[in-house]
Design an enzyme around this catalytic site. Structure first.
Site, PDB file in Angstrom:
ATOM      1  N   ILE A   1       0.833  -1.193   0.000  1.00  0.00           N
ATOM      2  CA  ILE A   1       0.000   0.000   0.000  1.00  0.00           C
ATOM      3  C   ILE A   1       0.871   1.247   0.000  1.00  0.00           C
ATOM      4  O   ILE A   1       1.971   1.249   0.553  1.00  0.00           O
ATOM      5  CB  ILE A   1      -0.986  -0.011   1.201  1.00  0.00           C
ATOM      6  CG1 ILE A   1      -1.968   1.160   1.115  1.00  0.00           C
ATOM      7  CG2 ILE A   1      -0.242  -0.079   2.523  1.00  0.00           C
ATOM      8  CD1 ILE A   1      -3.162   1.048   2.051  1.00  0.00           C
ATOM      9  N   CYS A   2       0.374   2.273  -0.672  1.00  0.00           N
ATOM     10  CA  CYS A   2       0.991   3.597  -0.703  1.00  0.00           C
ATOM     11  C   CYS A   2       2.381   3.523  -1.356  1.00  0.00           C
ATOM     12  O   CYS A   2       2.491   3.217  -2.518  1.00  0.00           O
ATOM     13  CB  CYS A   2       1.030   4.169   0.714  1.00  0.00           C
ATOM     14  SG  CYS A   2       1.277   5.943   0.798  1.00  0.00           S
TER      15      CYS A   2
END
Length: 182
Positions: free
Chosen positions: A106-107
């Site tokens: 994620i991210c």
């Protein structure tokens, strides 16, 4: 929600991670019955950007993908940048793909995947600033809340955590994916 009882999930990170990108997926997999293990190049504890601290369970140089059922890579720019420079972290990450095991990123977490050379032909999302790096590593980058590609789960930001957590638990519950390869 899938039952992850008996499963062991590695969370690979170092200091300056995005706090919620550790704590929220950690809660999701443990609520589903899994054992979460914090793996890091740090020896004792890590601290997030917003002050969350957590003890390190295992040094990355001693961790083996064969001992885990899945991997989660939280974001945080500094965290992700430092991990991709750590040879043990890159090798550990690549081994999950070699063993066809689920990986959630994620991210800024997907940055290490470029260094692990596991993105060719894959579809992925991330924080938008990584788009060019991930495309240059052979991935198709899309701007979606959550993307699942043969056991690789990716999301953009903490706003996407509910969808990310659901898919991470689902993919780990499904186990190995033949298309999850390095």
């Amino acid at each position: 929600m899938a039952d992850l009882s008996g499963k062991k999930i590695a969370f690979l990170l170092t200091d300056n991670f995005e706090d919620s990108e550790l704590t929220s997926p950690w809660q999701a997999v443990t609520d589903a019955g899994a054992q979460a293990v914090l793996v890091s190049p740090e020896r004792e504890r890590v601290e997030g950007k917003k002050g969350h601290t957590q003890d390190v369970d295992m040094h990355v140089s001693q961790a083996k993908a064969a001992d885990f059922d899945g991997l989660v890579l939280p974001g945080g720019t500094s965290n992700a940048d430092h991990l991709r420079m750590d040879t043990d972290a890159v090798d550990f990450t690549r081994d999950f793909f070699n063993q066809h095991k689920p990986v959630g990123v994620i991210c800024h977490g997907p940055w290490i995947l470029a260094d692990a050379d596991v993105l060719k032909g894959r579809t992925i999302t991330s924080f938008p600033s990584l788009k060019t790096d991930l495309r240059n590593a052979g991935a198709t980058w899309v701007d979606e809340e959550v993307v699942v590609d043969q056991g690789l789960v990716s999301s953009r930001t903490p706003d996407d955590l509910p969808a990310f957590n659901d898919k991470v638990v689902e993919e780990i519950g499904e186990g190995r994916h033949a298309g999850q390869t390095a």
